[in-house]
Design an enzyme around this catalytic site. Structure first.
Site, PDB file in Angstrom:
ATOM      1  N   HIS A  99      -8.893  -5.692  -1.433  1.00 14.52           N
ATOM      2  CA  HIS A  99      -8.718  -5.226  -2.803  1.00 14.52           C
ATOM      3  C   HIS A  99      -8.897  -6.323  -3.846  1.00 14.52           C
ATOM      4  O   HIS A  99      -8.948  -6.031  -5.044  1.00 14.52           O
ATOM      5  CB  HIS A  99      -7.353  -4.558  -2.970  1.00 14.52           C
ATOM      6  CG  HIS A  99      -7.380  -3.393  -3.901  1.00 14.52           C
ATOM      7  ND1 HIS A  99      -6.402  -2.423  -3.925  1.00 14.52           N
ATOM      8  CD2 HIS A  99      -8.270  -3.016  -4.854  1.00 14.52           C
ATOM      9  CE1 HIS A  99      -6.691  -1.515  -4.830  1.00 14.52           C
ATOM     10  NE2 HIS A  99      -7.822  -1.861  -5.423  1.00 14.52           N
ATOM     11  N   ASP A 126      -3.084   3.588  -4.810  1.00 20.01           N
ATOM     12  CA  ASP A 126      -2.713   2.545  -3.857  1.00 20.01           C
ATOM     13  C   ASP A 126      -1.276   2.740  -3.402  1.00 20.01           C
ATOM     14  O   ASP A 126      -0.441   3.261  -4.150  1.00 20.01           O
ATOM     15  CB  ASP A 126      -2.852   1.183  -4.553  1.00 20.01           C
ATOM     16  CG  ASP A 126      -2.995   0.010  -3.604  1.00 20.01           C
ATOM     17  OD1 ASP A 126      -2.455   0.077  -2.485  1.00 20.01           O
ATOM     18  OD2 ASP A 126      -3.631  -0.989  -3.988  1.00 20.01           O
ATOM     19  N   HIS A 128       0.404   0.057  -2.752  1.00 22.73           N
ATOM     20  CA  HIS A 128       0.988  -1.192  -3.229  1.00 22.73           C
ATOM     21  C   HIS A 128       0.678  -1.423  -4.698  1.00 22.73           C
ATOM     22  O   HIS A 128      -0.298  -0.894  -5.230  1.00 22.73           O
ATOM     23  CB  HIS A 128       0.442  -2.367  -2.405  1.00 22.73           C
ATOM     24  CG  HIS A 128       0.612  -2.201  -0.924  1.00 22.73           C
ATOM     25  ND1 HIS A 128      -0.336  -1.582  -0.147  1.00 22.73           N
ATOM     26  CD2 HIS A 128       1.622  -2.550  -0.103  1.00 22.73           C
ATOM     27  CE1 HIS A 128       0.078  -1.572   1.112  1.00 22.73           C
ATOM     28  NE2 HIS A 128       1.266  -2.145   1.167  1.00 22.73           N
ATOM     29  N   ASP A 130      -0.066  -4.496  -6.021  1.00 23.63           N
ATOM     30  CA  ASP A 130      -1.071  -5.547  -6.176  1.00 23.63           C
ATOM     31  C   ASP A 130      -0.900  -6.280  -7.500  1.00 23.63           C
ATOM     32  O   ASP A 130      -1.883  -6.666  -8.138  1.00 23.63           O
ATOM     33  CB  ASP A 130      -2.484  -4.978  -6.053  1.00 23.63           C
ATOM     34  CG  ASP A 130      -2.784  -4.481  -4.644  1.00 23.63           C
ATOM     35  OD1 ASP A 130      -1.977  -4.748  -3.740  1.00 23.63           O
ATOM     36  OD2 ASP A 130      -3.827  -3.825  -4.454  1.00 23.63           O
ATOM     37  N   HIS A 143      -5.369 -10.419  -2.125  1.00 25.76           N
ATOM     38  CA  HIS A 143      -5.521  -8.971  -2.254  1.00 25.76           C
ATOM     39  C   HIS A 143      -4.248  -8.305  -2.775  1.00 25.76           C
ATOM     40  O   HIS A 143      -4.272  -7.122  -3.118  1.00 25.76           O
ATOM     41  CB  HIS A 143      -5.998  -8.326  -0.949  1.00 25.76           C
ATOM     42  CG  HIS A 143      -4.941  -8.159   0.108  1.00 25.76           C
ATOM     43  ND1 HIS A 143      -5.040  -7.207   1.107  1.00 25.76           N
ATOM     44  CD2 HIS A 143      -3.778  -8.811   0.350  1.00 25.76           C
ATOM     45  CE1 HIS A 143      -3.991  -7.285   1.907  1.00 25.76           C
ATOM     46  NE2 HIS A 143      -3.216  -8.248   1.463  1.00 25.76           N
ATOM     47  N   ASP A 230      -7.667   2.341  -2.979  1.00 23.73           N
ATOM     48  CA  ASP A 230      -7.293   1.691  -1.730  1.00 23.73           C
ATOM     49  C   ASP A 230      -6.980   2.806  -0.743  1.00 23.73           C
ATOM     50  O   ASP A 230      -6.148   3.677  -1.029  1.00 23.73           O
ATOM     51  CB  ASP A 230      -6.064   0.804  -1.954  1.00 23.73           C
ATOM     52  CG  ASP A 230      -5.694  -0.046  -0.745  1.00 23.73           C
ATOM     53  OD1 ASP A 230      -5.818   0.458   0.391  1.00 23.73           O
ATOM     54  OD2 ASP A 230      -5.263  -1.192  -0.943  1.00 23.73           O
ATOM     55  N   ASP A 232      -5.171   2.970   1.684  1.00 20.20           N
ATOM     56  CA  ASP A 232      -3.769   3.138   2.084  1.00 20.20           C
ATOM     57  C   ASP A 232      -2.990   3.995   1.095  1.00 20.20           C
ATOM     58  O   ASP A 232      -1.809   4.278   1.303  1.00 20.20           O
ATOM     59  CB  ASP A 232      -3.084   1.797   2.339  1.00 20.20           C
ATOM     60  CG  ASP A 232      -2.864   0.941   1.098  1.00 20.20           C
ATOM     61  OD1 ASP A 232      -2.848   1.487  -0.034  1.00 20.20           O
ATOM     62  OD2 ASP A 232      -2.694  -0.287   1.247  1.00 20.20           O
ATOM     63  N   GLU A 275     -10.310  -1.644   1.528  1.00 22.24           N
ATOM     64  CA  GLU A 275      -9.297  -1.815   2.575  1.00 22.24           C
ATOM     65  C   GLU A 275      -9.481  -0.890   3.792  1.00 22.24           C
ATOM     66  O   GLU A 275      -8.509  -0.551   4.469  1.00 22.24           O
ATOM     67  CB  GLU A 275      -7.885  -1.663   2.001  1.00 22.24           C
ATOM     68  CG  GLU A 275      -7.520  -2.691   0.939  1.00 22.24           C
ATOM     69  CD  GLU A 275      -7.216  -4.092   1.487  1.00 22.24           C
ATOM     70  OE1 GLU A 275      -7.198  -4.252   2.733  1.00 22.24           O
ATOM     71  OE2 GLU A 275      -7.014  -5.016   0.676  1.00 22.24           O
TER      72      GLU A 275
END
Length: 303
Positions: A99, A126, A128, A130, A143, A230, A232, A275
């Site tokens: 990312h 995402d 997360h 980030d 990332h 992303d 995830d 990712e």
């Protein structure tokens, strides 16, 4: 939203600890990305992959921001390519990679619209945030820092990639699907002024209401919206091959709805997907889903 698409591969895994996401662009291409896009009636140009240094070629540098110089170099090349793509009235479709490439994609888009004194918004899908900086990151993995850099927080090697500073104003940044934040990262998330919709918000309000607000915030007085996906963001039961999996993510249909609503808005100016790690995937399942979500984001409809 332009009808022509330019695919740009960025096979980078310098920003993560676990290796393998550098094969993400290949996995998406193997899953039939270009042919599926053409079935939508889009003109597609795949320019291949941007050159990326390998971790084995050099030392990682500072522990607080590993491979920062090499990541910044790649992001600079990506920014130039994204800017050129937009100037030619094509949509840049960027295939990652980890990312950290988002700084390059966003810098290119911000630079292009900045020449017209316009700003862009950002929708960040995402698990997360980030939003670490070298000072707050527990790992030093870049990332985990791109969104902070996009908003002007963090190392100058990344924050200065565009003459527009910050690349995106925090009030036009929307994070969707968040379910894991580092302890020191939470403070910047709260203080920055970004809009954040966690998985609890999606549970309570539904993806439709969340994305309606997300598009309103990201599109408020902007030329359009950069979309960073992303994989995830999606629950690991549907997307097992990702860099950093977190249980409890968006369902298959929630993810499609999010991208379908982005397509309906016709405000997207750039799209990146990151990712995907084929090393830990199951029969390329995550890349196949990634292609499906790209199609939804670019206008594929059920009816």
């Amino acid at each position: 939203m332009a009808e022509k698409i330019r695919i740009i591969g960025v096979p980078m895994d310098l920003g993560a600890s676990r290796r393998g996401v550098d094969m993400g662009p290949s996995a998406l291409r193997v899953a039939g990305l270009q042919s599926r896009l053409k079935q939508l009636g889009r003109q597609v140009e795949d320019i291949g992959n941007i050159s990326v240094r390998q971790p084995e070629e050099q030392h990682y540098g500072e522990k607080s921001a590993k491979y920062l110089e090499e990541i910044a170099e790649t992001c600079k090349g990506l920014a130039d390519m994204v800017r050129k793509t937009l100037e030619e009235d094509l949509i840049p479709l960027v295939l990652g990679g980890d990312h950290s490439i988002a700084v390059g994609t966003t810098a290119g888009a911000a630079e292009h619209f900045g020449k017209e004194s316009k700003r862009i918004g950002m929708i960040w899908l995402d698990a997360h945030g980030d939003m670490n900086t070298p000072e707050s990151s527990p790992s030093g993995n870049v990332h985990g820092m791109p969104l902070a850099s996009i908003m002007g927080y963090g190392p100058a090697a990344l924050t200065s990639l565009a003459t527009v500073k910050p690349m995106v104003e925090p009030r036009n940044v929307v994070m969707v699907g968040i379910r894991e934040l580092d302890s020191k990262e939470r403070r910047l998330v709260k203080e920055s002024g970004v809009h954040i919709f966690t998985m609890r918000d999606i549970d309570e309000r539904g993806m439709r209401d969340v994305m309606s607000e997300a598009l309103r915030f990201a599109g408020d007085d902007t030329a359009g919206v950069a979309v960073s996906l992303d994989m995830d963001f999606v629950d690991p039961s549907d997307a097992p091959g990702v860099g950093t999996a977190v249980r409890g993510g968006a369902t298959y249909r929630e993810a499609h709805l999010a991208l379908e609503m982005i397509a309906d808005s016709r405000r997207m100016v750039s799209f990146e997907i990151v990712e995907i790690n084929p090393v830990i995937d199951v029969h390329n399942t995550t890349a196949i889903l990634g292609v499906e979500l790209i199609l939804s984001g670019l206008g594929k409809k059920i009816l």
